[in-house]
Design an enzyme around this catalytic site. Structure first.
Site, PDB file in Angstrom:
ATOM      1  N   LEU A  64     -47.481  26.435  36.349  1.00 39.32           N
ATOM      2  CA  LEU A  64     -46.627  25.859  35.301  1.00 39.32           C
ATOM      3  C   LEU A  64     -46.405  26.861  34.170  1.00 39.32           C
ATOM      4  O   LEU A  64     -47.115  27.859  34.052  1.00 39.32           O
ATOM      5  CB  LEU A  64     -47.282  24.574  34.766  1.00 39.32           C
ATOM      6  CG  LEU A  64     -47.649  23.522  35.817  1.00 39.32           C
ATOM      7  CD1 LEU A  64     -48.227  22.281  35.147  1.00 39.32           C
ATOM      8  CD2 LEU A  64     -46.453  23.141  36.672  1.00 39.32           C
ATOM      9  N   PRO A  65     -45.435  26.582  33.270  1.00 38.48           N
ATOM     10  CA  PRO A  65     -45.083  27.583  32.254  1.00 38.48           C
ATOM     11  C   PRO A  65     -46.189  27.914  31.244  1.00 38.48           C
ATOM     12  O   PRO A  65     -46.466  29.088  31.015  1.00 38.48           O
ATOM     13  CB  PRO A  65     -43.874  26.955  31.538  1.00 38.48           C
ATOM     14  CG  PRO A  65     -43.317  25.954  32.491  1.00 38.48           C
ATOM     15  CD  PRO A  65     -44.485  25.463  33.295  1.00 38.48           C
ATOM     16  N   THR A  98     -50.297  31.134  33.525  1.00 37.30           N
ATOM     17  CA  THR A  98     -50.894  31.955  32.463  1.00 37.30           C
ATOM     18  C   THR A  98     -50.965  31.081  31.212  1.00 37.30           C
ATOM     19  O   THR A  98     -49.930  30.715  30.644  1.00 37.30           O
ATOM     20  CB  THR A  98     -50.037  33.200  32.171  1.00 37.30           C
ATOM     21  OG1 THR A  98     -49.956  33.976  33.353  1.00 37.30           O
ATOM     22  CG2 THR A  98     -50.661  34.036  31.058  1.00 37.30           C
ATOM     23  N   LYS A 173     -56.277  38.447  32.195  1.00 37.53           N
ATOM     24  CA  LYS A 173     -54.810  38.535  32.305  1.00 37.53           C
ATOM     25  C   LYS A 173     -54.183  38.948  30.969  1.00 37.53           C
ATOM     26  O   LYS A 173     -53.309  39.815  30.921  1.00 37.53           O
ATOM     27  CB  LYS A 173     -54.281  37.176  32.777  1.00 37.53           C
ATOM     28  CG  LYS A 173     -52.812  36.919  32.578  1.00 37.53           C
ATOM     29  CD  LYS A 173     -51.950  37.503  33.667  1.00 37.53           C
ATOM     30  CE  LYS A 173     -50.473  37.346  33.294  1.00 37.53           C
ATOM     31  NZ  LYS A 173     -49.577  37.981  34.208  1.00 37.53           N
ATOM     32  N   LYS A 248     -44.863  35.580  25.073  1.00 32.21           N
ATOM     33  CA  LYS A 248     -45.821  34.477  25.250  1.00 32.21           C
ATOM     34  C   LYS A 248     -47.236  35.019  25.475  1.00 32.21           C
ATOM     35  O   LYS A 248     -48.198  34.571  24.835  1.00 32.21           O
ATOM     36  CB  LYS A 248     -45.399  33.622  26.459  1.00 32.21           C
ATOM     37  CG  LYS A 248     -46.359  32.505  26.780  1.00 32.21           C
ATOM     38  CD  LYS A 248     -46.076  31.894  28.151  1.00 32.21           C
ATOM     39  CE  LYS A 248     -47.333  31.832  28.950  1.00 32.21           C
ATOM     40  NZ  LYS A 248     -47.207  31.339  30.297  1.00 32.21           N
TER      41      LYS A 248
HETATM   42  P1  NAD Z   1     -40.782  28.906  35.707  1.00 27.45           P
HETATM   43  O1  NAD Z   1     -40.363  28.409  34.384  1.00 27.45           O
HETATM   44  O2  NAD Z   1     -39.776  29.596  36.589  1.00 27.45           O
HETATM   45  O3  NAD Z   1     -41.431  27.728  36.586  1.00 27.45           O
HETATM   46  C1  NAD Z   1     -42.263  26.736  36.091  1.00 27.45           C
HETATM   47  C2  NAD Z   1     -41.928  25.437  36.814  1.00 27.45           C
HETATM   48  O4  NAD Z   1     -42.859  24.426  36.417  1.00 27.45           O
HETATM   49  C3  NAD Z   1     -40.530  24.903  36.478  1.00 27.45           C
HETATM   50  O5  NAD Z   1     -39.799  24.765  37.686  1.00 27.45           O
HETATM   51  C4  NAD Z   1     -40.814  23.551  35.797  1.00 27.45           C
HETATM   52  O6  NAD Z   1     -39.827  22.572  36.099  1.00 27.45           O
HETATM   53  C5  NAD Z   1     -42.145  23.196  36.398  1.00 27.45           C
HETATM   54  N1  NAD Z   1     -42.938  22.224  35.630  1.00 27.45           N
HETATM   55  C6  NAD Z   1     -43.237  22.223  34.301  1.00 27.45           C
HETATM   56  N2  NAD Z   1     -44.045  21.183  34.001  1.00 27.45           N
HETATM   57  C7  NAD Z   1     -44.257  20.490  35.158  1.00 27.45           C
HETATM   58  C8  NAD Z   1     -44.995  19.332  35.509  1.00 27.45           C
HETATM   59  N3  NAD Z   1     -45.690  18.649  34.603  1.00 27.45           N
HETATM   60  N4  NAD Z   1     -44.972  18.936  36.789  1.00 27.45           N
HETATM   61  C9  NAD Z   1     -44.277  19.606  37.724  1.00 27.45           C
HETATM   62  N5  NAD Z   1     -43.546  20.720  37.472  1.00 27.45           N
HETATM   63  C10 NAD Z   1     -43.534  21.159  36.206  1.00 27.45           C
HETATM   64  O7  NAD Z   1     -42.018  29.891  35.430  1.00 27.45           O
HETATM   65  P2  NAD Z   1     -42.581  31.040  36.387  1.00 27.45           P
HETATM   66  O8  NAD Z   1     -41.841  32.321  36.139  1.00 27.45           O
HETATM   67  O9  NAD Z   1     -42.694  30.501  37.770  1.00 27.45           O
HETATM   68  O10 NAD Z   1     -44.038  31.246  35.758  1.00 27.45           O
HETATM   69  C11 NAD Z   1     -45.092  30.331  35.981  1.00 27.45           C
HETATM   70  C12 NAD Z   1     -46.345  30.874  35.327  1.00 27.45           C
HETATM   71  O11 NAD Z   1     -46.655  32.160  35.873  1.00 27.45           O
HETATM   72  C13 NAD Z   1     -46.224  31.084  33.801  1.00 27.45           C
HETATM   73  O12 NAD Z   1     -47.412  30.680  33.199  1.00 27.45           O
HETATM   74  C14 NAD Z   1     -45.965  32.586  33.664  1.00 27.45           C
HETATM   75  O13 NAD Z   1     -46.434  33.098  32.416  1.00 27.45           O
HETATM   76  C15 NAD Z   1     -46.780  33.124  34.821  1.00 27.45           C
HETATM   77  N6  NAD Z   1     -46.312  34.414  35.346  1.00 27.45           N
HETATM   78  C16 NAD Z   1     -45.003  34.656  35.509  1.00 27.45           C
HETATM   79  C17 NAD Z   1     -44.581  35.902  36.003  1.00 27.45           C
HETATM   80  C18 NAD Z   1     -43.116  36.211  36.209  1.00 27.45           C
HETATM   81  O14 NAD Z   1     -42.784  37.393  36.438  1.00 27.45           O
HETATM   82  N7  NAD Z   1     -42.239  35.222  36.176  1.00 27.45           N
HETATM   83  C19 NAD Z   1     -45.534  36.886  36.324  1.00 27.45           C
HETATM   84  C20 NAD Z   1     -46.890  36.589  36.173  1.00 27.45           C
HETATM   85  C21 NAD Z   1     -47.275  35.341  35.682  1.00 27.45           C
END
Ligand code: NAD
Length: 298
Positions: A64-65, A98, A173, A248
């Protein structure tokens, strides 16, 4: 293994697909109907709710975000009960989002009180690593729980590190990403200084890469357009790791530093510079676009 996967975003979607391809039985859910539709069309079984996904799951994975989403999902709030009420004792929960180490520990303690094991397993490697199944997992929690998780994590990643007790994965991280954020600004400054003096950025990059200033940004992710064909800089800073995601993580590092009274002056400055860069309208661009802050306008 029966796996519940919650959060099918840029990272979670491809991670879930790798588990499906490896032969696991998945039940997945996302609050976004579009995400459910997209990955449903690729073969994932989509549940009607997060509670439905965990009904007979042996492992629950969340991606999740931010902290509020993870706390809200598992612990509930505002009159809503959390998912921990629906997860069977003995189940293993892996949170790969994260988030703040303090939130990770709070949720893990609540899980433990219900007989549910939980590890934090944030990742490095970006969307490319999520698709290729080559992520690096930084795990916080008990060794026995990491060993239970390992066969699942191995289907999504190439490196798995045990950082320490609950919350330690999150701390590792943000230490890494704080260093990365600082390195990218320093690398951008040095390249901009050289170019302002008439140096060819390709030649300067190669000199620094092989000298004592050599670092990951010069090696794999040069921030100057045209120096490295494969870096986001050469694709108008599209894709990669967004400025707002870096912002973030630097915010989490500062919160953490305040809590433990650590001195992180460059981390604090880096957070402010990425915040200014985001406010200037560059939040969605790859974080290496921070070069724009120090580059002479053309
Ligand atoms: P994203 O915003 O693309 O995806 C998050 C998903 O979670 C969304 O589809 C949202 O609808 C869903 N969501 C939110 N609350 C919810 C709930 N209660 N129930 C069900 N679904 C829910 O984000 P992302 O890029 O996939 O990143 C996810 C995590 O990974 C974050 O914490 C980010 O910091 C970390 N991360 C991202 C990257 C990157 O390059 N994108 C790299 C490393 C770590």
């Amino acid at each position: 293994m029966k796996i519940a996967f919650i959060g099918l975003g840029n990272m979670g979607g491809p991670m879930a697909m790798n588990l499906l391809k490896a032969g696991h039985t998945l039940s997945a859910f996302d609050l976004s109907a579009d995400a459910c539709k997209k990955f449903g069309a690729e073969g994932l079984s989509i549940a009607k709710s997060a509670a439905e996904t965990v009904a007979d799951a042996e492992v629950v994975i969340s991606m999740l975000p931010a902290s509020a989403h993870v706390e809200g999902l598992f612990l509930g709030g505002a009159g809503k009960s959390g998912l921990l009420e629906s997860i069977k004792p003995g189940t293993l929960v892996i949170d790969s989002s994260t988030i703040a180490a303090a939130t990770s520990r709070k949720v893990a303690e609540a899980a433990q009180a219900k007989g549910i094991a939980m590890i934090d397993a944030p990742v490095s490697g970006g969307t490319g690593g999520a698709i290729a199944g080559t992520l690096t997992f930084m795990v916080g929690g008990e060794t026995k729980d990491l060993e239970r998780a390992r066969p699942v994590l191995e289907k999504m990643g190439a490196n798995i590190f045990h950082a320490g007790a609950a919350g330690a994965g999150q701390t590792a991280k943000i230490c890494n990403n704080m260093l990365l954020g600082i390195l990218m600004i320093g690398t951008s400054e040095a390249l901009a200084l050289g170019v302002a003096n008439g140096l060819d950025p390709k030649v300067l990059s190669e000199i620094m890469r092989r000298s004592s200033g050599g670092n990951w940004a010069l090696e794999k992710y040069n921030p100057m357009p045209g120096v490295m064909e494969t870096s986001p800089a050469s694709k108008n800073y599209a894709g990669g790791f967004g400025t707002d995601l870096m912002l973030k993580d630097l915010g989490l590092a500062q919160e953490n530093a305040t809590a433990v009274r650590a001195a992180t002056p460059l981390g604090g400055l880096a957070r402010s510079l990425y915040a200014a860069h985001s406010l200037a309208g560059h939040g969605a661009l790859d974080f290496s676009s921070v070069l724009k802050l120090v580059q002479k306008a053309s």
